[in-house]
Design an enzyme around this catalytic site. Structure first.
Site, mmCIF file in Angstrom:
data_model
loop_
_atom_site.group_PDB
_atom_site.id
_atom_site.type_symbol
_atom_site.label_atom_id
_atom_site.label_comp_id
_atom_site.label_asym_id
_atom_site.label_seq_id
_atom_site.Cartn_x
_atom_site.Cartn_y
_atom_site.Cartn_z
ATOM 1 N N ARG A 1 -22.850 -21.145 -52.647
ATOM 2 C CA ARG A 1 -23.583 -21.920 -53.646
ATOM 3 C C ARG A 1 -25.018 -22.196 -53.171
ATOM 4 O O ARG A 1 -25.975 -22.137 -53.934
ATOM 5 C CB ARG A 1 -22.833 -23.240 -53.837
ATOM 6 C CG ARG A 1 -23.005 -23.853 -55.174
ATOM 7 C CD ARG A 1 -22.073 -25.020 -55.328
ATOM 8 N NE ARG A 1 -20.738 -24.636 -55.743
ATOM 9 C CZ ARG A 1 -19.731 -25.497 -55.865
ATOM 10 N NH1 ARG A 1 -19.905 -26.765 -55.575
ATOM 11 N NH2 ARG A 1 -18.562 -25.085 -56.280
ATOM 12 N N ARG B 1 -26.446 -34.624 -52.522
ATOM 13 C CA ARG B 1 -25.281 -33.721 -52.519
ATOM 14 C C ARG B 1 -24.947 -33.347 -53.945
ATOM 15 O O ARG B 1 -24.902 -34.217 -54.829
ATOM 16 C CB ARG B 1 -24.086 -34.421 -51.868
ATOM 17 C CG ARG B 1 -22.740 -33.922 -52.342
ATOM 18 C CD ARG B 1 -21.584 -34.345 -51.475
ATOM 19 N NE ARG B 1 -20.309 -34.340 -52.173
ATOM 20 C CZ ARG B 1 -19.624 -33.246 -52.524
ATOM 21 N NH1 ARG B 1 -20.102 -32.045 -52.248
ATOM 22 N NH2 ARG B 1 -18.470 -33.336 -53.157
ATOM 23 N N ASP C 1 -11.781 -30.717 -62.307
ATOM 24 C CA ASP C 1 -10.356 -30.787 -62.643
ATOM 25 C C ASP C 1 -9.977 -32.224 -62.958
ATOM 26 O O ASP C 1 -10.717 -33.152 -62.644
ATOM 27 C CB ASP C 1 -9.496 -30.246 -61.489
ATOM 28 C CG ASP C 1 -9.743 -30.963 -60.176
ATOM 29 O OD1 ASP C 1 -10.686 -30.583 -59.473
ATOM 30 O OD2 ASP C 1 -9.020 -31.921 -59.885
HETATM 31 N N1 HPA Z 1 -9.573 -33.831 -54.882
HETATM 32 C C1 HPA Z 1 -10.484 -33.889 -53.921
HETATM 33 N N2 HPA Z 1 -11.668 -33.305 -54.010
HETATM 34 C C2 HPA Z 1 -11.948 -32.624 -55.135
HETATM 35 C C3 HPA Z 1 -11.041 -32.531 -56.171
HETATM 36 C C4 HPA Z 1 -9.795 -33.170 -56.043
HETATM 37 O O1 HPA Z 1 -8.948 -33.132 -56.944
HETATM 38 N N3 HPA Z 1 -11.610 -31.765 -57.151
HETATM 39 C C5 HPA Z 1 -12.829 -31.418 -56.704
HETATM 40 N N4 HPA Z 1 -13.047 -31.937 -55.480
#
Ligand code: HPA
Length: 237
Positions: A30, A93, A209
């Site tokens: 990235r 960040r 997510d």
């Molecule tokens: N947990 C921890 N860190 C993360 C998550 C998660 O579900 N998704 C993106 N970073």
């Protein structure tokens, strides 16, 4: 303490090769993408352990972009060195997070006003109580102003910086009850190191997510979220 400690065992940059503002992401791929697509004249200053770091310019402003790996111990090492040995003033960040709430939608951006943690990272300095990790107010204000101007879908609030990606033990509702929006793994360490170094930091997170529904973003949606965050970080840098 600063210049004499550079280069470090983790960072091959010579003192002066890193800009006063560094944009960081967990993933080196990235970082390479940001350097190659958003910076003018990017110069690679580090590749130790694959933690790529570049310095270039954005709209005439000198900016660096560097990877920080995963979790507080990793971001802790890199940000401590940047703040204390390379005299970096600001770290922004950009990352992803898992939502704790239905209202915090996939693809939206969480600007982390504060961070809670289940980590014992601060144990070494033996504080008499828990430390409340907060973002730098001016960076936070500038990020919000940018998000409003660009009409981005965003939330501002608290996040959980967890040491566990797996086996978190179903504690999400307990954090969500206190208004915590989402989980990631680095903001608390970044904010703590900024505080202990007298410097500035902000974490901007795209929701990749949902920890309750287990929905996830597609690769294409992730890329859109990433580009929005990169522009925000570069504009406020
Ligand atoms: N947990 C921890 N860190 C993360 C998550 C998660 O579900 N998704 C993106 N970073």
């Amino acid at each position: 303490m600063s210049k004499a400690n550079t280069p470090t065992p983790h960072n091959a940059a010579k003192y002066g090769e890193i800009a006063k503002t560094v944009i960081m992401a967990g993933d080196p791929v990235r970082v390479k993408y940001i350097a190659e697509n958003f910076l003018e004249n990017p110069v690679l200053y580090n590749s130790v352990r694959g933690i790529l770091g570049y310095t270039g310019t954005y709209k005439g402003k000198k900016v660096s972009v560097q990877a920080h790996g995963m979790g507080i111990p990793s971001i802790g090492i890199y940000t401590y060195e940047l703040f204390n040995f390379y005299d970096v003033e600001k770290i922004i960040r950009i990352g992803t997070c898992g939502s704790f709430k239905a209202e915090v939608k996939l693809g939206s951006i969480v600007i982390a006003e504060g961070a809670c943690t289940d980590s014992s990272y601060t144990a070494g300095i033996q504080l008499p109580g828990p430390y409340s990790a907060i973002a730098d107010f001016t960076l936070l204000r500038d990020a919000v102003a940018h998000a409003e101007k660009e009409k981005l879908d965003f939330e501002v609030g608290n996040v959980l910086t967890s040491d566990c990606f797996y086996n978190e033990g179903g504690k999400e509702p307990q954090w969500a009850r206190l208004g915590v929006l989402a989980v990631e793994m680095e903001a608390y360490g970044l904010y703590f190191n900024a505080a202990i170094s007298g410097k500035k930091a902000l974490a901007i997170l795209s929701v990749s997510d949902n920890t309750i529904t287990h929905e996830e973003l597609s690769a294409e949606q992730r890329a859109i979220g990433l580009n929005n965050m990169i522009k925000m970080a570069l504009e406020i840098a």
